[in-house]
Design a protein around this motif. Structure first.
Motif, PDB file in Angstrom:
ATOM      1  N   PRO A  44      69.814-101.759 -27.462  1.00  0.00           N
ATOM      2  CA  PRO A  44      69.774-100.289 -27.415  1.00  0.00           C
ATOM      3  C   PRO A  44      69.793 -99.636 -28.792  1.00  0.00           C
ATOM      4  N   THR A  45      70.161-100.377 -29.833  1.00  0.00           N
ATOM      5  CA  THR A  45      70.177 -99.827 -31.187  1.00  0.00           C
ATOM      6  C   THR A  45      68.923-100.193 -31.982  1.00  0.00           C
ATOM      7  N   ASP A  46      67.970-100.899 -31.339  1.00  0.00           N
ATOM      8  CA  ASP A  46      66.762-101.341 -32.042  1.00  0.00           C
ATOM      9  C   ASP A  46      65.531-101.141 -31.161  1.00  0.00           C
ATOM     10  N   ARG A  47      65.419 -99.937 -30.569  1.00  0.00           N
ATOM     11  CA  ARG A  47      64.254 -99.560 -29.763  1.00  0.00           C
ATOM     12  C   ARG A  47      63.982-100.558 -28.637  1.00  0.00           C
ATOM     13  N   SER A  48      65.031-101.097 -28.072  1.00  0.00           N
ATOM     14  CA  SER A  48      64.956-102.041 -26.948  1.00  0.00           C
ATOM     15  C   SER A  48      64.213-103.328 -27.269  1.00  0.00           C
ATOM     16  N   ARG A  49      64.113-103.671 -28.543  1.00  0.00           N
ATOM     17  CA  ARG A  49      63.547-104.972 -28.895  1.00  0.00           C
ATOM     18  C   ARG A  49      64.525-106.074 -28.518  1.00  0.00           C
ATOM     19  N   PRO A  50      64.026-107.299 -28.306  1.00  0.00           N
ATOM     20  CA  PRO A  50      64.946-108.386 -27.934  1.00  0.00           C
ATOM     21  C   PRO A  50      65.996-108.620 -29.022  1.00  0.00           C
ATOM     22  N   GLY A  51      67.214-108.785 -28.609  1.00  0.00           N
ATOM     23  CA  GLY A  51      68.292-109.009 -29.568  1.00  0.00           C
ATOM     24  C   GLY A  51      69.454-109.744 -28.933  1.00  0.00           C
ATOM     25  N   SER A  52      70.360-110.184 -29.783  1.00  0.00           N
ATOM     26  CA  SER A  52      71.581-110.857 -29.342  1.00  0.00           C
ATOM     27  C   SER A  52      72.782-110.195 -30.001  1.00  0.00           C
ATOM     28  N   LYS A  53      73.956-110.503 -29.483  1.00  0.00           N
ATOM     29  CA  LYS A  53      75.199-110.000 -30.067  1.00  0.00           C
ATOM     30  C   LYS A  53      76.094-111.160 -30.437  1.00  0.00           C
ATOM     31  N   HIS A  54      76.712-111.040 -31.624  1.00  0.00           N
ATOM     32  CA  HIS A  54      77.778-111.951 -32.027  1.00  0.00           C
ATOM     33  C   HIS A  54      79.107-111.242 -31.771  1.00  0.00           C
ATOM     34  N   HIS A  55      79.878-111.735 -30.852  1.00  0.00           N
ATOM     35  CA  HIS A  55      81.215-111.195 -30.578  1.00  0.00           C
ATOM     36  C   HIS A  55      82.223-112.109 -31.265  1.00  0.00           C
ATOM     37  N   ILE A  56      83.096-111.554 -32.094  1.00  0.00           N
ATOM     38  CA  ILE A  56      84.085-112.395 -32.767  1.00  0.00           C
ATOM     39  C   ILE A  56      85.478-111.778 -32.675  1.00  0.00           C
ATOM     40  N   LEU A  57      86.461-112.660 -32.717  1.00  0.00           N
ATOM     41  CA  LEU A  57      87.869-112.270 -32.806  1.00  0.00           C
ATOM     42  C   LEU A  57      88.421-112.885 -34.080  1.00  0.00           C
ATOM     43  N   VAL A  58      89.071-112.064 -34.902  1.00  0.00           N
ATOM     44  CA  VAL A  58      89.624-112.543 -36.174  1.00  0.00           C
ATOM     45  C   VAL A  58      91.119-112.251 -36.209  1.00  0.00           C
ATOM     46  N   ASP A  59      91.835-113.001 -37.066  1.00  0.00           N
ATOM     47  CA  ASP A  59      93.258-112.740 -37.239  1.00  0.00           C
ATOM     48  C   ASP A  59      93.450-111.638 -38.270  1.00  0.00           C
ATOM     49  N   ALA A  60      94.684-111.392 -38.664  1.00  0.00           N
ATOM     50  CA  ALA A  60      94.983-110.297 -39.589  1.00  0.00           C
ATOM     51  C   ALA A  60      94.392-110.520 -40.974  1.00  0.00           C
ATOM     52  N   ASN A  61      94.040-111.766 -41.304  1.00  0.00           N
ATOM     53  CA  ASN A  61      93.421-112.063 -42.594  1.00  0.00           C
ATOM     54  C   ASN A  61      91.904-112.086 -42.536  1.00  0.00           C
ATOM     55  N   GLY A  62      91.339-111.864 -41.350  1.00  0.00           N
ATOM     56  CA  GLY A  62      89.894-111.910 -41.205  1.00  0.00           C
ATOM     57  C   GLY A  62      89.348-113.291 -40.928  1.00  0.00           C
ATOM     58  N   VAL A  63      90.210-114.253 -40.624  1.00  0.00           N
ATOM     59  CA  VAL A  63      89.743-115.605 -40.294  1.00  0.00           C
ATOM     60  C   VAL A  63      89.087-115.576 -38.913  1.00  0.00           C
ATOM     61  N   PRO A  64      87.836-116.039 -38.778  1.00  0.00           N
ATOM     62  CA  PRO A  64      87.202-116.048 -37.448  1.00  0.00           C
ATOM     63  C   PRO A  64      87.851-117.089 -36.552  1.00  0.00           C
ATOM     64  N   ILE A  65      88.465-116.636 -35.468  1.00  0.00           N
ATOM     65  CA  ILE A  65      89.209-117.526 -34.573  1.00  0.00           C
ATOM     66  C   ILE A  65      88.342-117.964 -33.389  1.00  0.00           C
ATOM     67  N   SER A  66      87.574-117.041 -32.821  1.00  0.00           N
ATOM     68  CA  SER A  66      86.670-117.384 -31.724  1.00  0.00           C
ATOM     69  C   SER A  66      85.418-116.540 -31.831  1.00  0.00           C
ATOM     70  N   ALA A  67      84.308-117.060 -31.293  1.00  0.00           N
ATOM     71  CA  ALA A  67      83.012-116.383 -31.382  1.00  0.00           C
ATOM     72  C   ALA A  67      82.209-116.678 -30.125  1.00  0.00           C
ATOM     73  N   ILE A  68      81.473-115.672 -29.651  1.00  0.00           N
ATOM     74  CA  ILE A  68      80.671-115.790 -28.437  1.00  0.00           C
ATOM     75  C   ILE A  68      79.313-115.132 -28.686  1.00  0.00           C
ATOM     76  N   LEU A  69      78.263-115.717 -28.139  1.00  0.00           N
ATOM     77  CA  LEU A  69      76.909-115.169 -28.218  1.00  0.00           C
ATOM     78  C   LEU A  69      76.501-114.620 -26.858  1.00  0.00           C
ATOM     79  N   THR A  70      75.950-113.391 -26.853  1.00  0.00           N
ATOM     80  CA  THR A  70      75.417-112.802 -25.615  1.00  0.00           C
ATOM     81  C   THR A  70      74.134-112.054 -25.948  1.00  0.00           C
TER      82      THR A  70
END
Length: 272
Positions: A123-149
């Motif tokens: 929806p932010t790129d004129r409905s062109r095909p895209g993916s999302k990187h969902h991430i959860l980080v700790d208080a220091n910004g360390v990536p703890i978990s990541a999901i692709l959708t």
């Protein structure tokens, strides 16, 4: 262009995680096998530059793009990228660099050239095909978990999966860490049922509400996740998705998270 090289310390951690090579026939051994370290350097080269596999320069000693792609896929099947990420999280905790007093979640959209699995109209790129990187980080910004959708998935749908994807983080004596005390999130995660489910997990939700004035003050906690997205997008292969297969792009995403963890770990070892 200078080829990215896996340094000796990181290779020492990765090598024991790699599955043994398949046995070859003695009567028809074929070409000499490209070493795992050379293939890993080729994978890193593609991750950093965003280069397509068939353009991988063999003169740098990586082997062909097809060889590096097969190793990436074989190691994905063997769970190497997940185990490497978990190993580095353990080392960060041992070094006192994991802080789950709070966590922050956010997503970033990337264009998917050629579409493929886990893509959708962005929806932010004129409905062109895209993916999302969902991430959860700790208080220091360390990536703890990541999901692709797909890019059309609402952020809130991945809030609980991100929490449930947190691996047990060991590295010190006692119980492993697996739950943050607080989670900070923007309006995209506004949902009372999700707040209740976080509370049931013993997590305090601090999530901005829709239809309220901006200036909630959550930015002083959430900026770490935005910085981590920026670190991940320094890997050009994660900035634009060229892989039609979702599992291959997920392998790159997990490898990128592991490399971010490694960079944070190396900084902790350097004298001030």
């Amino acid at each position: 262009m200078e080829a990215p090289i896996i340094d000796d310390e990181l290779w020492t951690l990765i090598e024991p995680l790699l599955p043994p090579p398949k046995p070859r026939r003695k009567e028809h051994p074929g070409r000499p096998r490209v070493s795992d370290r050379a293939a890993l350097n080729g994978i890193l080269f593609v991750l950093k530059t965003g280069l397509r596999w068939n353009y991988l320069p063999t003169v740098l000693g990586f082997g062909s793009g097809a060889t590096c792609w097969r190793r990436l896929n074989d190691w994905r099947k063997a769970g190497v990228w997940d185990r490497l990420h978990e190993l580095l999280l353990d080392k960060l905790r041992e070094a006192g660099q994991i802080d789950l007093s709070y966590a922050a979640v956010d997503s970033s959209s990337v264009r998917a050239v050629g579409a493929g699995g886990k893509t959708g109209p962005n929806p932010t790129d004129r409905s062109r095909p895209g993916s999302k990187h969902h991430i959860l980080v700790d208080a220091n910004g360390v990536p703890i978990s990541a999901i692709l959708t797909g890019a059309n998935r609402n952020d809130v749908t991945q809030l609980l999966p991100l929490v449930d994807a947190i691996p047990p983080i060991r590295g010190t004596r006692g119980r492993p860490l697996q739950r943050p005390k607080v989670i900070y999130a923007d309006r995209g995660y506004d949902s009372d049922p999700h707040r209740q489910r976080l509370r049931e997990r013993g997590i305090k939700p601090v999530i901005a509400r829709r239809r309220t004035e901006h200036g909630s003050g959550l930015g002083k906690f959430r900026w770490v996740v935005e910085r981590t997205h920026s670190w991940l997008h320094n890997f050009r292969r994660l900035r634009i998705r060229f892989d039609r297969r979702a599992d291959i792009h997920e392998a790159f995403l997990k490898f990128g998270c592991a490399l971010v963890c490694w960079n944070i770990f190396r900084r902790t070892e350097q004298p001030f």
